[in-house]
Design a protein around this motif. Structure first.
Motif, PDB file in Angstrom:
ATOM      1  N   LEU A 687       0.891  -1.214  -0.029  1.00 28.92           N
ATOM      2  CA  LEU A 687       0.008  -0.097  -0.056  1.00 28.92           C
ATOM      3  C   LEU A 687       0.777   1.380   0.030  1.00 28.92           C
ATOM      4  O   LEU A 687       2.019   1.367   0.693  1.00 28.92           O
ATOM      5  CB  LEU A 687      -0.706  -0.048   1.291  1.00 28.92           C
ATOM      6  CG  LEU A 687      -2.038  -0.971   1.366  1.00 28.92           C
ATOM      7  CD1 LEU A 687      -2.633  -1.045   2.598  1.00 28.92           C
ATOM      8  CD2 LEU A 687      -2.975  -0.591  -0.022  1.00 28.92           C
ATOM      9  N   LYS A 688       0.330   2.261  -0.636  1.00 26.74           N
ATOM     10  CA  LYS A 688       0.894   3.568  -0.486  1.00 26.74           C
ATOM     11  C   LYS A 688      -0.228   4.590  -0.076  1.00 26.74           C
ATOM     12  O   LYS A 688      -1.188   4.328   0.067  1.00 26.74           O
ATOM     13  CB  LYS A 688       1.482   4.089  -1.976  1.00 26.74           C
ATOM     14  CG  LYS A 688       0.608   4.225  -3.133  1.00 26.74           C
ATOM     15  CD  LYS A 688       1.222   4.505  -4.497  1.00 26.74           C
ATOM     16  CE  LYS A 688       0.008   4.856  -5.579  1.00 26.74           C
ATOM     17  NZ  LYS A 688      -0.959   3.696  -5.650  1.00 26.74           N
ATOM     18  N   ASP A 691      -3.886   5.428  -0.834  1.00 28.86           N
ATOM     19  CA  ASP A 691      -4.591   4.103  -1.695  1.00 28.86           C
ATOM     20  C   ASP A 691      -5.824   3.935  -0.495  1.00 28.86           C
ATOM     21  O   ASP A 691      -6.003   4.397   0.669  1.00 28.86           O
ATOM     22  CB  ASP A 691      -3.918   2.899  -1.343  1.00 28.86           C
ATOM     23  CG  ASP A 691      -2.852   2.785  -2.318  1.00 28.86           C
ATOM     24  OD1 ASP A 691      -2.933   3.587  -3.332  1.00 28.86           O
ATOM     25  OD2 ASP A 691      -1.909   1.979  -2.459  1.00 28.86           O
ATOM     26  N   THR A 692      -7.020   3.633  -1.137  1.00 30.82           N
ATOM     27  CA  THR A 692      -8.365   3.320  -0.248  1.00 30.82           C
ATOM     28  C   THR A 692      -8.337   1.766  -0.072  1.00 30.82           C
ATOM     29  O   THR A 692      -7.903   0.979  -1.076  1.00 30.82           O
ATOM     30  CB  THR A 692      -9.424   3.831  -1.008  1.00 30.82           C
ATOM     31  OG1 THR A 692      -9.801   3.183  -2.261  1.00 30.82           O
ATOM     32  CG2 THR A 692      -9.384   5.156  -1.046  1.00 30.82           C
ATOM     33  N   GLN A 711      -9.352   5.963   3.364  1.00 30.89           N
ATOM     34  CA  GLN A 711      -8.221   6.199   2.760  1.00 30.89           C
ATOM     35  C   GLN A 711      -6.975   5.962   3.606  1.00 30.89           C
ATOM     36  O   GLN A 711      -7.062   6.429   4.820  1.00 30.89           O
ATOM     37  CB  GLN A 711      -8.272   7.898   2.600  1.00 30.89           C
ATOM     38  CG  GLN A 711      -6.792   8.561   1.935  1.00 30.89           C
ATOM     39  CD  GLN A 711      -6.997   9.772   1.703  1.00 30.89           C
ATOM     40  OE1 GLN A 711      -8.052  10.378   1.704  1.00 30.89           O
ATOM     41  NE2 GLN A 711      -5.961  10.682   1.465  1.00 30.89           N
ATOM     42  N   LYS A 756      -7.677  -4.283  -0.289  1.00 28.60           N
ATOM     43  CA  LYS A 756      -7.463  -3.009  -1.029  1.00 28.60           C
ATOM     44  C   LYS A 756      -8.673  -2.632  -2.229  1.00 28.60           C
ATOM     45  O   LYS A 756      -8.971  -3.989  -2.675  1.00 28.60           O
ATOM     46  CB  LYS A 756      -6.106  -3.307  -1.983  1.00 28.60           C
ATOM     47  CG  LYS A 756      -5.632  -2.017  -2.505  1.00 28.60           C
ATOM     48  CD  LYS A 756      -4.512  -2.092  -3.237  1.00 28.60           C
ATOM     49  CE  LYS A 756      -4.015  -1.109  -3.925  1.00 28.60           C
ATOM     50  NZ  LYS A 756      -2.668  -1.024  -4.461  1.00 28.60           N
TER      51      LYS A 756
END
Length: 773
Positions: A687-688, A691-692, A711, A756
């Protein structure tokens, strides 16, 4: 798609220019800038009004500006010039309003007119007060009192609360859940067993005399900001403040007093001398480590002839169970303590050495302790720590549970409780000539279970936003429509009002800050703060609408419409002069409210008698009791893809009231649908930032609980821990997931899996699991 939050680093201290700017913004937003600034000068002052938000203590010698940022927001929110009239309801169906956010609903302004729900049009229509009371009384009389819930929020005064519980018991119910059931019921269960009282033992003056302060699981910045003043004064005179919390909360790091020109220019004060980011749910293990080192240090001193570390005289004279507890601590393994607490042994030894060097220690705690499965045991562990060195019942020391809403503690004092052992039923029977029901009523969790089963048929709410505050939203809101009767007494529109039962009434009431004129003249009310001090409060502004009734007047009218004439209670006389209600409270609780009317405006409030402050222990064995935890300290789950979610509150809210969509101290603007996550966990899960994800509760009971489009925000939080906002994340909490012994929803430790979110056009199905173990 939800609006994404803007994330910016916010490095300023609590208080300071940021606080001043926030106060100015809320006053302007609510269109009360000049009026608000005048009224704020009377907030928390003798002869003025008591803050409608937090229950922190009020000093006898107040500052010129004796309010905090959150208190100013609560005041502006109540005295807003915006109103919700019948014309508003004519324009909106309840189906439409259910698509609005919590902020949008309350931002419409103050309710002005009694309303009755019309199922045919799906709208609220105005109703005359007398007609509403007559119809509600008829509905209540058609129901079994055992099937009726009488809920109370923490805002209602002592006078209104006393009248409400008396009305309910004369009607025939003991179903009095309140907001305590969702926060500090854990305290009310734990403390009587070990020190004989259900409340804290610390007075405000003790902060002037203490030489060490411990904090467990409390975000003072947003939940009790005025507490930062005594903390700052303590820190400035060199008092060590040792904090345990998974998140680094700004107010417990640095604080600038906005009332000090020097500090505004030069910068603030460091608050915590030690800040330990304990693993979610790891507080009991951390306290066990501290106690272990204290006892082993005492063992060493006893063996080698040095000065004892444990207060032997206090332990021998005042306590029971020390040897069993000491043996438990000696048997604990340091590796297990480190894993369960998430802290290295060196950190716990630092905290223990600081504790042992102090003569008078205050231990504060909040819902980071009470809202866990083992919250009752953890609260008792805090007492164990204090008892080791005699830190209860002496100046500058004691246990300090920091309650939430402004009178949530006082309501229990005057009879708002589902537990009959806590209510003087015999006295009520003697005074009012009726036989009160003797069965224990429903707590909040019990009430929810009863609604789901269809056993609860009526719900009367004296303030609050029950539907939004409780767990299990996906099940509870559909079940709410099965209620025969829903009566909501409120100042502003909220979610609970737009989820109707078969018969639903919305009854607007005066706010605490408004002048309450009755037959004998303007009235005053009273409330109890977290330190058991009782304060009087006088309204300061004209009511926002002419058709509003006070909470006592509404309660009395409902009682008369339901019970009919009753020679034992002159409801009209009580409403005409609230001093008569206080006389009734004094007759019912003569030891607690001696000379109530004469003392209610005593500067700083008058403290209720509290035996534990005098080292008198109202426990079955007459002692303060050390206790051995029944549950082992659970180590973290590893390798199974499960995270622990804790809910939290933002700078822009108080409980379910959302002032703005921002959280200044965490650098989040424009959205509350965010998820704080450790950067290393984000990297492991691919994840970054931005990202949601979707959270799905790991419950195994066949009920699907999920929340999407959260988020991800990288944050300094322990590994395998997540934090999201209350009440948005409440739907992830199973109703049965609560503190053992108190049934407080365990909102600070919800096991979840992470998925994700993926653009549906790219991958069919829209969700891809990223943490499945």
């Amino acid at each position: 798609m939800r609006q994404k939050a803007k994330i910016e680093n916010y490095d300023a201290p609590a208080g300071g220019w940021g606080s001043l700017s926030a106060v100015a913004h809320i006053l302007t937003q609510e269109e009360v800038a000049l009026l608000g600034s005048e009224i704020l000068l009377k907030q928390n002052k003798t002869g003025g009004f008591m803050c409608v938000s937090c229950s922190w203590a009020k000093p006898a010698n107040p500052r010129m500006f004796e309010f905090c940022e959150n208190g100013a927001k609560a005041t502006a929110w109540e005295i807003t010039g915006k109103t919700v009239t019948p014309e508003f309801f004519a324009q909106h169906t309840l189906t439409e309003l259910r698509t609005w956010s919590d902020h949008q609903l309350e931002e419409q302004g103050r309710l002005t007119t009694p309303m009755r729900y019309d199922p045919g049009s799906d709208k609220y229509l105005p109703v005359d007060w007398s007609e509403a009371f007559r119809e509600i009384g008829a509905e209540l009389n058609a129901l079994d009192p055992r099937s009726v819930i009488m809920y109370t929020s923490g805002r209602a005064s002592l006078e209104a609360s006393y009248m409400y519980q008396l009305f309910g018991r004369m009607y025939g119910t003991n179903n009095f859940p309140d907001s305590s059931n969702m926060c500090h019921e854990t305290t009310s269960v734990a403390l009587p067993e070990v020190i004989g009282v259900p409340v804290g033992t610390v007075l405000l003056k003790d902060f002037d005399e203490t030489d060490c302060i411990f904090f467990f699981g409390h975000n003072t910045t947003t939940n009790a900001p005025r507490m930062l003043h005594p903390l700052q004064e303590a820190a400035q005179r060199g008092v060590p403040i040792v904090t345990f919390n998974p998140l680094r909360e700004r107010g417990l790091e640095r604080f600038v007093n906005p009332q000090s020109p020097v500090q505004m220019i030069a910068g603030g004060t460091r608050i915590s001398s030690q800040y330990h980011q304990v693993r979610i749910g790891g507080d009991a293990a951390a306290i066990a480590g501290i106690c272990k080192w204290v006892i082993e240090s005492d063992d060493f001193a006893r063996t080698n002839g040095g000065p004892r570390v444990v207060d032997v005289a206090f332990v021998e004279q005042h306590t029971a169970g020390f040897e069993e507890f000491a043996a438990f601590c000696r048997a604990q393994d340091w590796d297990q303590i480190e894993r369960a607490s998430g802290l290295p042994r060196t950190a716990l030894l630092d905290a223990a050495n600081t504790y042992m060097a102090a003569d008078a220690v205050i231990a504060n705690y909040g819902m980071g302790i009470t809202q866990h499965k083992h919250g009752v045991e953890t609260a008792k562990m805090i007492v164990n720590l204090l008892l080791l060195r005699g830190n209860i019942g002496k100046a500058g020391a004691g246990i300090s549970p920091i309650r939430g809403h402004s009178n949530v503690q006082g309501q229990r004092t005057v009879g708002i409780s589902e537990k009959t052992k806590l209510v003087p039923l015999d006295k009520l029977a003697e005074l009012y000539g009726f036989e009160p029901p003797r069965w224990d009523g429903f707590s909040t969790v019990d009430a929810c279970e009863g609604i789901l089963k269809g056993d609860v048929r009526g719900f009367v709410s004296l303030g609050g936003n029950f539907v939004r505050a409780i767990p299990e939203r996906s099940l509870m809101e559909p079940a709410w429509s099965g209620l025969r009767l829903s009566v909501q007494i409120a100042t502003k529109l909220n979610r609970s009002h737009i989820v109707p039962g078969e018969v639903t009434y919305l009854l607007p009431c005066l706010g605490r800050i408004e002048i309450d004129r009755q037959a004998s003249g303007p009235q005053a009310v009273s409330m109890e703060d977290s330190t058991t001090c009782v304060h009087g409060s006088r309204g300061q502004r004209q009511p926002v609408a002419d058709n509003l009734l006070s909470e006592p007047a509404i309660v009395a009218a409902l009682a008369k419409a339901t019970l009919g004439p009753n020679p034992a209670v002159d409801w009209d006389a009580w409403v005409s002069d609230y001093a008569r209600v206080r006389d009734a409270i004094e007759r019912t609780y003569p030891d607690q409210f001696k000379e109530f009317n004469e003392r209610m405006f005593e500067p700083g409030g008058f403290p209720r008698p509290l035996p534990a402050r005098e080292r008198i222990w109202k426990t079955p064995n007459g002692k303060a009791n050390f206790t051995v935890p029944k549950a082992a300290f659970a180590p973290p789950r590893e390798g199974d893809g499960i995270y622990e979610l804790m809910t939290m509150r933002a700078d822009g809210q108080f409980n379910t009231t959302i002032y703005t969509e921002d959280d200044r101290f965490r650098g989040i603007q424009g959205s509350r649908y965010v998820l704080l996550m450790n950067p290393a966990d984000m990297e492991d899960d691919g994840l970054k930032s931005g990202d949601t994800v979707t959270l799905v509760t790991e419950a195994g009971d066949g009920v699907e609980r999920s929340l999407s489009e959260l988020q991800v925000v990288p944050y300094d939080i322990p590994r395998k821990s997540l934090a999201g906002y209350y009440p948005e994340c409440n739907g992830l909490i199973p109703l049965w997931h609560y503190a053992e012994g108190s049934k407080v929803p365990a909102a600070k430790s919800v096991p979840v899996r992470l998925f994700k979110d993926v653009i549906p056009e790219i991958i069919e199905g829209g969700e891809v699991p990223i943490s499945t173990g």
